[in-house]
Scaffold this motif. Structure first.
Motif, short mmCIF file in Angstrom:
data_model
loop_
_atom_site.label_atom_id
_atom_site.label_comp_id
_atom_site.label_asym_id
_atom_site.label_seq_id
_atom_site.Cartn_x
_atom_site.Cartn_y
_atom_site.Cartn_z
N TRP A 23 30.24 56.75 43.42
CA TRP A 23 30.35 55.30 43.43
C TRP A 23 29.29 54.72 42.52
O TRP A 23 28.24 55.32 42.28
CB TRP A 23 30.26 54.73 44.84
CG TRP A 23 28.90 54.71 45.47
CD1 TRP A 23 28.22 55.77 45.98
CD2 TRP A 23 28.06 53.57 45.64
NE1 TRP A 23 27.00 55.37 46.47
CE2 TRP A 23 26.87 54.04 46.28
CE3 TRP A 23 28.17 52.22 45.32
CZ2 TRP A 23 25.82 53.18 46.60
CZ3 TRP A 23 27.12 51.38 45.66
CH2 TRP A 23 25.97 51.85 46.28
N ASP A 24 29.57 53.54 41.99
CA ASP A 24 28.68 52.89 41.04
C ASP A 24 27.94 51.76 41.75
O ASP A 24 28.55 50.77 42.13
CB ASP A 24 29.51 52.33 39.87
CG ASP A 24 28.65 51.70 38.79
OD1 ASP A 24 27.43 51.59 38.98
OD2 ASP A 24 29.22 51.32 37.74
N GLU A 27 28.57 48.07 41.19
CA GLU A 27 29.77 47.42 41.71
C GLU A 27 29.60 46.98 43.17
O GLU A 27 30.56 46.56 43.81
CB GLU A 27 30.98 48.36 41.62
CG GLU A 27 31.44 48.64 40.19
CD GLU A 27 32.75 49.38 40.15
OE1 GLU A 27 33.27 49.78 41.22
OE2 GLU A 27 33.30 49.58 39.05
N TYR A 42 36.33 46.43 48.47
CA TYR A 42 36.13 47.87 48.37
C TYR A 42 37.43 48.62 48.65
O TYR A 42 38.23 48.21 49.50
CB TYR A 42 35.08 48.33 49.37
CG TYR A 42 33.66 47.99 49.00
CD1 TYR A 42 33.13 48.31 47.75
CD2 TYR A 42 32.82 47.36 49.92
CE1 TYR A 42 31.83 48.00 47.41
CE2 TYR A 42 31.51 47.05 49.60
CZ TYR A 42 31.01 47.37 48.35
OH TYR A 42 29.72 47.07 48.02
N GLN A 59 36.13 58.48 45.63
CA GLN A 59 35.36 57.38 45.04
C GLN A 59 35.42 56.13 45.91
O GLN A 59 36.40 55.89 46.61
CB GLN A 59 35.93 57.01 43.66
CG GLN A 59 35.95 58.13 42.65
CD GLN A 59 36.59 57.70 41.35
OE1 GLN A 59 36.30 56.62 40.81
NE2 GLN A 59 37.47 58.53 40.82
N ARG A 61 35.46 52.27 45.08
CA ARG A 61 35.66 51.40 43.92
C ARG A 61 35.76 49.95 44.37
O ARG A 61 36.10 49.64 45.51
CB ARG A 61 36.96 51.80 43.19
CG ARG A 61 36.98 53.22 42.64
CD ARG A 61 36.18 53.34 41.37
NE ARG A 61 36.80 52.58 40.31
CZ ARG A 61 37.73 53.08 39.47
NH1 ARG A 61 38.15 54.34 39.61
NH2 ARG A 61 38.25 52.34 38.51
N THR A 62 35.49 49.06 43.44
CA THR A 62 35.67 47.63 43.67
C THR A 62 36.93 47.19 42.91
O THR A 62 36.99 47.30 41.69
CB THR A 62 34.46 46.83 43.18
OG1 THR A 62 33.31 47.23 43.93
CG2 THR A 62 34.67 45.34 43.38
N CYS A 167 42.14 46.27 37.76
CA CYS A 167 42.56 47.17 38.83
C CYS A 167 42.70 46.37 40.12
O CYS A 167 41.73 45.72 40.56
CB CYS A 167 41.56 48.30 39.01
SG CYS A 167 42.18 49.64 40.07
#
Length: 251
Positions: A23-24, A27, A42, A59, A61-62, A167
């Protein structure tokens, strides 16, 4: 339908709960007790990380809530596609490809629905006071809602622009269990932990087989409590929105 929900768990907590490997931190989202359509949310998904991992990895992600199909001419329709009804989902053009290829889990504390009381025929809508309820796992665990996600290319943006790709995601809904049906006839389709891996497995690429995984859990695992009408204003946000009302505060 599910049109508003709360998500206050920190990303570090979600990483542990869902066994996330990538995960980043850039974000990371703020805690949000009043998530509405087109908000960033999320999502947990299994996918290869471009340039890093050739094999799929779990992962966090946002994404943007409100699915925009890859073939859409523009992104404006996303706000109308926040939910995907499980009935016939594998046959609908907007969802079939995502069901086969791009499945996710959307974590939440719980979601909101509005109970409409019975009123005499002819009562003006302005005089009908709907009572909001917060519906959440009775044991305090995370609500993992089945979701789908899609990538949409904005052809008006250059390839090297970070905004070239959008996305988005949608929440799968099903018929409400008996104890909740009096509040609303639909609810998000919750997946229990023992079904997470199968739903996220990218090796499963058949829409009909993926649809077979969308069986709602046994009834009785959720609880509903009346909450403040303040949640009806999207500008209101805070943990007070999910606190149960005292009996004298009910409509």
């Amino acid at each position: 339908m599910c049109g508003r929900y709360a998500s206050s768990r920190k990303p570090e907590d979600l990483v542990g709960l869902f066994d996330v490997a990538s995960w980043d931190p850039t974000e990371a989202l703020a805690q949000n007790w009043n998530i509405g359509p087109t908000d960033p949310v999320y999502a947990v998904l299994d996918r290869a990380v471009r340039g890093e991992h050739p094999e799929p990895v779990r992962q966090l992600r946002t994404l943007r809530w409100g699915l925009v199909p890859s073939w859409a001419k523009d992104a404006r329709g996303g706000a109308r596609m926040i939910n995907a009804r499980v009935e016939g989902i594998q046959e609908k053009p907007s969802f079939r490809k995502a069901l086969a290829k791009r499945r996710c889990l959307i974590p939440a504390d719980g979601y909101y629905e509005w109970f409409t009381p019975e009123v005499p025929p002819g009562t003006p809508k302005s005089r009908i006071r709907k009572q909001p309820h917060f519906i959440t796992p009775a044991d305090g665990s995370v609500l993992a809602m089945a979701g789908l996600y899609e990538f949409w290319r904005d052809r008006g943006v250059p390839d090297d622009d970070p905004a070239a790709w959008l996305c988005t995601c949608t929440i799968v809904t099903t018929a409400a269990e008996p104890a909740l049906a009096a509040i609303h006839d639909r609810m998000p389709l919750r997946l229990l932990p023992e079904h997470w891996d199968a739903w996220l497995d990218p090796a499963l690429d058949d829409a009909d087989e993926a649809r077979a995984l969308l069986a709602p859990p046994p009834p009785g695992l959720m609880e509903a409590r009346p909450v403040s009408p303040a949640v009806g204003n999207i500008r209101n946000n805070g943990p007070e929105l999910i606190r149960p009302l005292e009996p004298d505060g009910l409509f």
